[in-house]
Write an enzyme that holds these catalytic residues in place. Sequence first.
Site, PDB file in Angstrom:
ATOM      1  N   GLU A 115       8.549  16.337  15.476  1.00 17.55           N
ATOM      2  CA  GLU A 115       9.278  16.313  14.322  1.00 17.55           C
ATOM      3  C   GLU A 115       8.188  17.278  13.379  1.00 17.55           C
ATOM      4  O   GLU A 115       7.225  17.161  13.260  1.00 17.55           O
ATOM      5  CB  GLU A 115       8.910  15.014  14.060  1.00 17.55           C
ATOM      6  CG  GLU A 115       9.509  14.662  12.175  1.00 17.55           C
ATOM      7  CD  GLU A 115       9.243  13.389  11.787  1.00 17.55           C
ATOM      8  OE1 GLU A 115       8.006  12.803  11.722  1.00 17.55           O
ATOM      9  OE2 GLU A 115      10.303  12.731  11.064  1.00 17.55           O
ATOM     10  N   GLU A 146       9.716   1.642  10.941  1.00 19.16           N
ATOM     11  CA  GLU A 146      10.729   2.789  10.750  1.00 19.16           C
ATOM     12  C   GLU A 146       9.615   3.976  10.852  1.00 19.16           C
ATOM     13  O   GLU A 146       9.172   4.317  10.147  1.00 19.16           O
ATOM     14  CB  GLU A 146      11.211   2.538   9.565  1.00 19.16           C
ATOM     15  CG  GLU A 146      12.044   1.324   9.413  1.00 19.16           C
ATOM     16  CD  GLU A 146      12.933   1.310   8.304  1.00 19.16           C
ATOM     17  OE1 GLU A 146      13.466   0.067   7.491  1.00 19.16           O
ATOM     18  OE2 GLU A 146      13.121   2.363   7.381  1.00 19.16           O
ATOM     19  N   LYS A 172       0.793  -1.096  -0.013  1.00 14.86           N
ATOM     20  CA  LYS A 172      -0.051   0.034   0.030  1.00 14.86           C
ATOM     21  C   LYS A 172       0.784   1.074   0.025  1.00 14.86           C
ATOM     22  O   LYS A 172       1.292   1.553   0.897  1.00 14.86           O
ATOM     23  CB  LYS A 172      -0.981   0.068   1.116  1.00 14.86           C
ATOM     24  CG  LYS A 172      -2.394   0.483   1.018  1.00 14.86           C
ATOM     25  CD  LYS A 172      -2.217   2.133   0.690  1.00 14.86           C
ATOM     26  CE  LYS A 172      -1.904   3.080   1.902  1.00 14.86           C
ATOM     27  NZ  LYS A 172      -1.675   4.189   1.457  1.00 14.86           N
ATOM     28  N   CYS A 224      13.544  11.030   7.187  1.00  9.16           N
ATOM     29  CA  CYS A 224      13.304  10.756   8.399  1.00  9.16           C
ATOM     30  C   CYS A 224      14.669  11.182   9.315  1.00  9.16           C
ATOM     31  O   CYS A 224      14.689  11.370  10.370  1.00  9.16           O
ATOM     32  CB  CYS A 224      12.891   9.394   8.846  1.00  9.16           C
ATOM     33  SG  CYS A 224      14.139   8.358   7.932  1.00  9.16           S
TER      34      CYS A 224
HETATM   35  P1  NAD Z   1       2.115   8.337   7.404  1.00  7.15           P
HETATM   36  O1  NAD Z   1       2.277   7.787   8.707  1.00  7.15           O
HETATM   37  O2  NAD Z   1       0.976   9.539   7.419  1.00  7.15           O
HETATM   38  O3  NAD Z   1       1.687   7.460   6.234  1.00  7.15           O
HETATM   39  C1  NAD Z   1       2.610   6.267   5.980  1.00  7.15           C
HETATM   40  C2  NAD Z   1       1.561   5.360   5.218  1.00  7.15           C
HETATM   41  O4  NAD Z   1       0.839   4.698   5.923  1.00  7.15           O
HETATM   42  C3  NAD Z   1       0.697   5.933   3.879  1.00  7.15           C
HETATM   43  O5  NAD Z   1       0.857   4.853   3.052  1.00  7.15           O
HETATM   44  C4  NAD Z   1      -0.475   5.964   4.430  1.00  7.15           C
HETATM   45  O6  NAD Z   1      -1.427   5.863   3.870  1.00  7.15           O
HETATM   46  C5  NAD Z   1      -0.402   4.693   5.528  1.00  7.15           C
HETATM   47  N1  NAD Z   1      -1.438   4.836   6.805  1.00  7.15           N
HETATM   48  C6  NAD Z   1      -1.693   6.107   7.377  1.00  7.15           C
HETATM   49  N2  NAD Z   1      -2.724   5.913   8.246  1.00  7.15           N
HETATM   50  C7  NAD Z   1      -2.844   4.298   8.251  1.00  7.15           C
HETATM   51  C8  NAD Z   1      -3.568   3.480   9.294  1.00  7.15           C
HETATM   52  N3  NAD Z   1      -4.260   3.723  10.261  1.00  7.15           N
HETATM   53  N4  NAD Z   1      -3.350   2.140   8.945  1.00  7.15           N
HETATM   54  C9  NAD Z   1      -2.611   1.489   7.884  1.00  7.15           C
HETATM   55  N5  NAD Z   1      -1.971   2.550   7.015  1.00  7.15           N
HETATM   56  C10 NAD Z   1      -2.048   3.927   7.322  1.00  7.15           C
HETATM   57  O7  NAD Z   1       3.547   8.980   7.101  1.00  7.15           O
HETATM   58  P2  NAD Z   1       3.950   9.850   5.805  1.00  7.15           P
HETATM   59  O8  NAD Z   1       3.385  11.118   6.162  1.00  7.15           O
HETATM   60  O9  NAD Z   1       3.787   9.220   4.562  1.00  7.15           O
HETATM   61  O10 NAD Z   1       5.579   9.909   6.090  1.00  7.15           O
HETATM   62  C11 NAD Z   1       6.067  10.960   6.906  1.00  7.15           C
HETATM   63  C12 NAD Z   1       6.473  10.165   8.171  1.00  7.15           C
HETATM   64  O11 NAD Z   1       7.391   8.989   7.837  1.00  7.15           O
HETATM   65  C13 NAD Z   1       7.511  10.894   9.108  1.00  7.15           C
HETATM   66  O12 NAD Z   1       7.085  11.021  10.478  1.00  7.15           O
HETATM   67  C14 NAD Z   1       8.747  10.468   8.868  1.00  7.15           C
HETATM   68  O13 NAD Z   1       9.819  10.708   9.862  1.00  7.15           O
HETATM   69  C15 NAD Z   1       8.342   9.116   8.818  1.00  7.15           C
HETATM   70  N6  NAD Z   1       9.717   8.094   8.223  1.00  7.15           N
HETATM   71  C16 NAD Z   1      10.165   7.494   8.807  1.00  7.15           C
HETATM   72  C17 NAD Z   1      11.446   6.930   8.133  1.00  7.15           C
HETATM   73  C18 NAD Z   1      12.345   5.983   8.909  1.00  7.15           C
HETATM   74  O14 NAD Z   1      13.100   5.053   8.400  1.00  7.15           O
HETATM   75  N7  NAD Z   1      12.314   5.864  10.479  1.00  7.15           N
HETATM   76  C19 NAD Z   1      11.613   6.863   6.757  1.00  7.15           C
HETATM   77  C20 NAD Z   1      10.669   7.655   5.984  1.00  7.15           C
HETATM   78  C21 NAD Z   1       9.623   8.248   6.657  1.00  7.15           C
HETATM   79  O1  6OD Z   2      18.707   4.224   3.242  1.00  2.00           O
HETATM   80  C1  6OD Z   2      17.550   3.366   3.796  1.00  2.00           C
HETATM   81  O2  6OD Z   2      17.674   2.119   3.708  1.00  2.00           O
HETATM   82  C2  6OD Z   2      16.503   3.964   4.778  1.00  2.00           C
HETATM   83  N1  6OD Z   2      15.661   3.003   5.232  1.00  2.00           N
HETATM   84  C3  6OD Z   2      16.283   5.073   4.784  1.00  2.00           C
HETATM   85  C4  6OD Z   2      15.186   6.011   5.396  1.00  2.00           C
HETATM   86  C5  6OD Z   2      15.170   7.382   5.228  1.00  2.00           C
HETATM   87  C6  6OD Z   2      14.017   8.055   5.724  1.00  2.00           C
HETATM   88  O3  6OD Z   2      13.267   8.944   5.341  1.00  2.00           O
END
Ligand code: NAD
Ligand code: 6OD
Length: 486
Positions: free
Chosen positions: A390, A254, A178, A288
């Site tokens: 964040e 993550e 998804k 992130c």
């Molecule tokens: P988000 O949590 O809003 O959405 C991520 C995904 O989850 C989307 O596909 C969304 O449709 C889905 N989703 C949302 N609510 C859901 C639910 N209740 N059940 C199932 N699926 C659901 O995140 P975003 O806005 O797309 O991404 C930004 C966030 O992601 C930031 O907080 C960022 O730090 C984090 N992030 C973390 C990492 C990491 O590696 N730690 C990497 C990238 C992004």
């Molecule tokens: O480099 C990667 O494998 C990884 N998971 C990066 C995550 C980035 C977050 O925005």
Amino acid sequence: MTKIDHFIAGEFAPPDSGDYFPNVDPATGDSIGEIAEGNGVDVDRAVQAAQKAFRGPWSEMSTGDRLDALKRVAHGIRARFDEFLDAEMRDTGKPRAFASKVDIPRGAANFEFFATIARAVEDQSYQTDTRDGRGAINYTTRQPLGVVGVISPWNLPLLLLTWKVAPALAAGNCVVVKPSEETPSTASLLAEVFNTAGIPAGVFNVVHGLGPNAAGEALTRHPDVAAITFTGETRTGSAIMEACAPHIKDISFELGGKNASIVFADADFDAAVAGTARSTFSNTGQVCLCSERVYVERPIYERFVDALASRAESLTIGDPFDDATEMGPLISETHRQKVLAAYEKARDEGATVVTGGGVPELDDPFANGAYVEPTIWTDLDDDATVMREEIFGPVCHIRPFDTEEEVLALANDSRYGLCAAVWTEKLRRAHRVAHQIEAGLVWINSWFLRDLRTPFGGVKLSGIGREGGRHSLDFYSETKTICVKL
Ligand code: NAD
Ligand code: 6OD
């Protein structure tokens, strides 16, 4: 206008609801297509297709053939590099300079890497004494979990989706993905590549749509999905965890971060400024791993603030398709409003705005894009809201410190713990500080550099579990112990 449908059992399929929602180019605000709005019925069809492929052709293939097929996916992405690049740039507004070096190459590399490493991961074997003196051999094998649900975010769409799909498939599972509702396009292109790579129908399925009460949630609640691997916001992680509880699904998360960068006075000054500019402004701050809290040792504090501000002010902002552009828009107008609200909140909380804090003036068609200025704050209290939550935009706060002990306490004073960067030329200090920082990943004199064999993940609110190299294969497999009496 591109219409983006689901991909189920090897074929593109319209949504059960018949509904589509717009795909918007964040650089211009223009609608560039329509995305299928998935629901539980679509998810169920995709899960059934994945189960059928798992019980049939995917499990019947030899491991070697399966991994060769994944290498063909890597080649397929490289063969259509420009199409992937174009789609990712349109969906996200990422500058070409970033997406062509990071997103698309890593999308291909993830398949190549996991198809290679899956062969290299060893199992365990132990000999045990028995009372009759003949002994026993204990050994482990890995078995796939079945159907894995992959839920991915919009910030590095192809990179983060393939980071999970590739090891899940390399371990022998089938997947239902998804993708983020903001960035559906490269997942659809990937589906085409799967077909041309000759991967059996149902191994890779994509259901588009929203999260809560929609396709995302339906995937997390489906009884036949063995595990959910998720990248996204911490709050979403919490909701997914709850949804997974009734079926005790395996989870790997993550999540968000509020990452610290620590610059000691002995650091290579220019490298620290350049590195912190990258770790704050890359991908418009939507990684992130970006640094939103920067701590600089007092003797170089003012010089550092000036140098980072000059770098921020010199960033070329604008058309993602122009090779000279260094910073594109945020992902959406909604996210821009969130980031601008944080800019306002910081002012209310007493920040000195060193640079930025608003919206850049751009000519049409970019005047309607989701752009914000790269922003630097100083003088905020450590417990200001914008120091704790964040923001996920091109912004950091810079604060002076006097001692190593003080800066460690500041860096660790966060509910998040994804990563940190330490800039110093002192070897023992570098290691000492890295060991004491509460984070899953610490960079010394660098940022974003990482061997894919190493574990990746966060502590505290930044996630659960580790992926990367054998750690991914551990998550996407059940390890079984077999004990043989000799
Ligand atoms: P988000 O949590 O809003 O959405 C991520 C995904 O989850 C989307 O596909 C969304 O449709 C889905 N989703 C949302 N609510 C859901 C639910 N209740 N059940 C199932 N699926 C659901 O995140 P975003 O806005 O797309 O991404 C930004 C966030 O992601 C930031 O907080 C960022 O730090 C984090 N992030 C973390 C990492 C990491 O590696 N730690 C990497 C990238 C992004
Ligand atoms: O480099 C990667 O494998 C990884 N998971 C990066 C995550 C980035 C977050 O925005």
